[in-house]
Design an enzyme around this catalytic site. Sequence first.
Site, PDB file in Angstrom:
ATOM      1  N   CYS A  45       0.830  -1.260   0.017  1.00 43.03           N
ATOM      2  CA  CYS A  45       0.049  -0.174  -0.005  1.00 43.03           C
ATOM      3  C   CYS A  45       0.767   1.484   0.086  1.00 43.03           C
ATOM      4  O   CYS A  45       2.064   1.058   0.554  1.00 43.03           O
ATOM      5  CB  CYS A  45      -1.004  -0.015   1.350  1.00 43.03           C
ATOM      6  SG  CYS A  45      -1.673   1.464   1.423  1.00 43.03           S
ATOM      7  N   SER A  47       0.718   3.529   2.026  1.00 40.75           N
ATOM      8  CA  SER A  47       1.058   4.080   3.505  1.00 40.75           C
ATOM      9  C   SER A  47       2.209   3.211   3.601  1.00 40.75           C
ATOM     10  O   SER A  47       3.027   3.671   4.641  1.00 40.75           O
ATOM     11  CB  SER A  47      -0.229   3.468   4.133  1.00 40.75           C
ATOM     12  OG  SER A  47      -1.259   4.405   3.777  1.00 40.75           O
ATOM     13  N   HIS A  50       4.963   5.431   2.439  1.00 41.29           N
ATOM     14  CA  HIS A  50       5.251   6.519   2.991  1.00 41.29           C
ATOM     15  C   HIS A  50       6.491   6.347   4.248  1.00 41.29           C
ATOM     16  O   HIS A  50       6.842   7.287   4.779  1.00 41.29           O
ATOM     17  CB  HIS A  50       3.957   7.099   3.723  1.00 41.29           C
ATOM     18  CG  HIS A  50       3.042   7.698   2.938  1.00 41.29           C
ATOM     19  ND1 HIS A  50       3.450   8.417   1.731  1.00 41.29           N
ATOM     20  CD2 HIS A  50       1.641   7.540   2.706  1.00 41.29           C
ATOM     21  CE1 HIS A  50       2.419   8.755   0.998  1.00 41.29           C
ATOM     22  NE2 HIS A  50       1.413   8.257   1.798  1.00 41.29           N
ATOM     23  N   HIS A  69       0.180  -3.762   6.046  1.00 37.59           N
ATOM     24  CA  HIS A  69      -0.940  -3.679   6.905  1.00 37.59           C
ATOM     25  C   HIS A  69      -2.222  -3.987   6.299  1.00 37.59           C
ATOM     26  O   HIS A  69      -3.381  -3.840   6.600  1.00 37.59           O
ATOM     27  CB  HIS A  69      -0.945  -2.244   7.617  1.00 37.59           C
ATOM     28  CG  HIS A  69      -0.949  -1.514   6.294  1.00 37.59           C
ATOM     29  ND1 HIS A  69      -0.079  -1.021   5.639  1.00 37.59           N
ATOM     30  CD2 HIS A  69      -2.190  -0.874   5.826  1.00 37.59           C
ATOM     31  CE1 HIS A  69      -0.414  -0.207   4.626  1.00 37.59           C
ATOM     32  NE2 HIS A  69      -1.672   0.043   4.673  1.00 37.59           N
ATOM     33  N   CYS A 170      -7.102  -3.120   3.549  1.00 34.40           N
ATOM     34  CA  CYS A 170      -6.750  -1.698   3.732  1.00 34.40           C
ATOM     35  C   CYS A 170      -7.630  -0.773   2.363  1.00 34.40           C
ATOM     36  O   CYS A 170      -8.415  -0.114   2.731  1.00 34.40           O
ATOM     37  CB  CYS A 170      -5.362  -1.348   3.732  1.00 34.40           C
ATOM     38  SG  CYS A 170      -5.165   0.430   3.634  1.00 34.40           S
TER      39      CYS A 170
HETATM   40 ZN   LIG Z   1      -2.895   0.773   3.273  1.00 35.30          ZN
END
Ligand SMILES: [Zn+2]
Length: 371
Positions: A45, A47, A50, A69, A170
């Site tokens: 993902c 995220s 990041h 996640h 997610c």
């Molecule tokens: Zn995510």
Amino acid sequence: MKAAIFDPANQEKDGDRSVLEVHDINVRDPRPTEVLVRTTTSGVCHSDLHFVDGKWAAAFGGLPAVLGHEAAGVVESVGDDVTYVQPGDNVIMSFRPFCGECYWCLRGEPNLCPDPAGAQLAMDRLNWDGRPVVQMASVGSFGEYMLTSQSGVLKIPEDIPPAEAALVGCGVMTGVGAALYTAKVPGGSVVAVIGCGGVGLNVIQGCRIAGASRIIAVDILPNKLEYAEQFGATDVINASEVDAVEAVQELTSGMGVEIAFEAIGNVHAARQAWDMVRAGGTACIVGMMPLGSEVSLPGPEFLQEKKAIGCMYGSTRFREHMPKLLDLYRQGKLDLTGLVSKRFALGEINEAFRAMQAGEVARGVLDISQP
Ligand SMILES: [Zn+2]
Ligand SMILES: [Zn+2]
């Protein structure tokens, strides 16, 4: 177990990305209310990126971490007090375990539970030669096993394939949830979605499921705009060629949209979402902004009753909402399979990050073990 370790202080870089390395690490046994899950598939993902590209790396205080996640797996073992699942059950991981007792849980907002037990950023579950390893969001799916609270899993039927199930954990829940449960898109709405990655494509299909009449997708990559049309966009704007705000105004006879979604995690895109919204409308900020960033908005426009709203995990009560998404998938209304554009082995994780950063995939997934 084998896990891809993120250790920015000690890792070489490829551009701005840390290069993850696969190592053998230890996971402890489940405590009374915990479950150990064997990872079958993990999505990769933005995220996660990041952290890998440094925008959130400081959140782990310099410790190595297992990221990931968005995952599905099979319960391997459970603590003595676990009643919700048993070994052999198929599960989707939630990255927001809930306590069930706090103000937010009792309001029906378990996605906002502050998790007093500290399960969401567990430091004591994994270690690497005795050194603590952070488990991202109580999931840490870039490894062969995930240890979490029993409130961090959703039991699912066996007919849902692992990759499709993982993505619900997610990107799908966040994106579709942003449309259905955070912004509560009314039927017939005129909406815009900035960013057509894994989350943005799911905002688009959430708006389609909600019955939006126009779904204007904005991205800078032509292949992502093709994905956007596949998932329900009625109009596309290439923001590398035109001013996205002006283009939205043109497409809507100068009115702007009723709801605009930001699905990147970029302060400039958040401001664009605000600028695309007509009086009385809503800018819904879904993307994960860099640590320390600020978004500025023109003050007088609050007199137009414009609203800016945040989003955590699509406002989900995941034990209620994820099964509903799986029903929509079975009915052919929610496209999960089309999101899985490339599969990688755990050892190919750096290639998976490269492909995502280059915008080559709707979603890349890691196949970690057989179901
Ligand atoms: Zn995510
Ligand atoms: Zn709670």
